[in-house]
Design a protein around this motif. Structure first.
Motif, short mmCIF file in Angstrom:
data_model
loop_
_atom_site.label_atom_id
_atom_site.label_comp_id
_atom_site.label_asym_id
_atom_site.label_seq_id
_atom_site.Cartn_x
_atom_site.Cartn_y
_atom_site.Cartn_z
N VAL A 71 0.83 -1.21 0.00
CA VAL A 71 0.00 0.00 0.00
C VAL A 71 0.87 1.25 0.00
N ARG A 72 1.94 1.23 0.77
CA ARG A 72 2.83 2.40 0.80
C ARG A 72 3.49 2.64 -0.56
N HIS A 101 0.99 4.27 -2.66
CA HIS A 101 0.76 5.64 -2.24
C HIS A 101 1.85 6.58 -2.75
N LEU A 134 -2.65 4.47 -6.03
CA LEU A 134 -3.52 4.39 -4.86
C LEU A 134 -4.60 5.46 -4.94
N LYS A 179 -7.99 7.12 -2.92
CA LYS A 179 -8.58 7.20 -1.59
C LYS A 179 -9.98 6.59 -1.59
N PRO A 180 -10.22 5.57 -0.75
CA PRO A 180 -11.58 5.02 -0.65
C PRO A 180 -12.51 6.04 0.03
N LEU A 205 0.07 7.43 5.81
CA LEU A 205 -1.00 7.08 4.88
C LEU A 205 -2.26 7.88 5.20
N GLU A 246 -8.35 7.57 5.15
CA GLU A 246 -9.26 6.77 4.33
C GLU A 246 -8.64 5.41 4.00
N THR A 247 -7.36 5.43 3.67
CA THR A 247 -6.66 4.20 3.31
C THR A 247 -6.51 3.29 4.51
N PHE A 288 -7.87 -0.41 4.93
CA PHE A 288 -6.90 -1.48 5.14
C PHE A 288 -7.31 -2.37 6.31
N VAL A 339 -9.09 -1.27 -0.73
CA VAL A 339 -8.06 -0.50 -0.05
C VAL A 339 -7.67 0.73 -0.87
N GLY A 340 -7.93 0.67 -2.18
CA GLY A 340 -7.59 1.78 -3.04
C GLY A 340 -6.52 1.46 -4.06
#
Length: 236
Positions: A149-150, A153, A158, A160-161, A182, A185-186, A190, A231-232
């Motif tokens: 995820v990072r 990002h 990525l 944003k949800p 992060l 939202e993420t 997650f 997660v996005g």
């Protein structure tokens, strides 16, 4: 090497071997009786040891449980890390694909180690509280997913949800606690995906999908991709 050093090394090797034998027998008890019925006396009896001798390795049942829990988390973490390493960490591999590969590795580990999985993600053991010693091992799998995820990002991968206004304070708290780099939202998405992943695996492992899902591998892969999108993570 002096005689004293040789004797010390032999004792250390013997301790490692006996510790491994105790753990192996305890895992057998987990499979046969469940964690709640794990007994140091029974382990000692099966190994032909005096209970007093076994207590020199594990002073209590909880100490033995903790060792088994740490071993299980580390084994699972190694499987996830190996899957991530084999899949590559460059953006060209695709963040969704990287996420899915690790999800599949976690599922495969669980199916191969059902009793260890039940120990760490099943019902709590009555009377046992896991100590802080278990936290580093428990976090290994999460760190693998969080790393994906990072990476997304930091690049263009990525989104944003959506986050309801009433959930934002809690999402901000969670982000501040363990992922301040992060978006809230993420982080909220997650945590939800994390719970859903192990819910999927638990349903399969404990028979909840019987007569419901037949092609479980394909179903799981599709579900893992949906979690990635939740997660996005987006396709490259």
């Amino acid at each position: 090497m002096s005689t004293a050093q040789g004797a010390k090394g032999a004792r250390a090797r013997a301790r490692i071997e006996v510790t491994a034998a105790i753990k192996d027998e305890a895992r057998g008890q987990l499979a046969a009786e469940g964690a709640a019925k794990l007994s140091l006396r029974a382990v000692a009896r099966e190994l032909g040891m005096a209970s007093s001798a076994l207590y020199r390795y594990f002073p209590s049942r909880d100490d033995l449980l903790t060792a088994l829990i740490i071993d299980a988390y580390n084994s699972l973490g190694e499987a996830a890390e190996a899957a991530e390493a084999a899949g590559g960490t460059v953006a060209d591999a695709g963040h969704v694909r990287r996420w899915t590969v690790v999800c599949e590795a976690v599922r495969e580990w669980a199916l191969a180690h059902p009793y260890e999985y039940a120990l760490i993600y099943g019902s709590p053991v009555p009377g046992y509280t896991a100590p802080d010693d278990t936290i580093p091992a428990a976090g290994r799998v999460a760190y693998v997913f969080m790393g994906i995820v990072r990476d997304a990002h930091q690049g263009p991968g990525l989104a944003k949800p959506p986050l309801p206004a009433e959930l934002r304070p809690e999402a901000q708290r969670m982000a501040a606690d363990f992922a301040p780099d992060l978006p809230p939202e993420t982080v909220a998405a997650f945590v939800a995906a994390w719970a859903e992943l192990f819910g999927l695996i638990g349903f399969e492992l404990f028979g909840q999908f019987n007569r419901v899902v037949e092609d479980r591998e394909t179903f799981f892969r599709h579900a893992a991709e949906r979690l990635a999108h939740g997660v996005g993570l987006v396709f490259p």
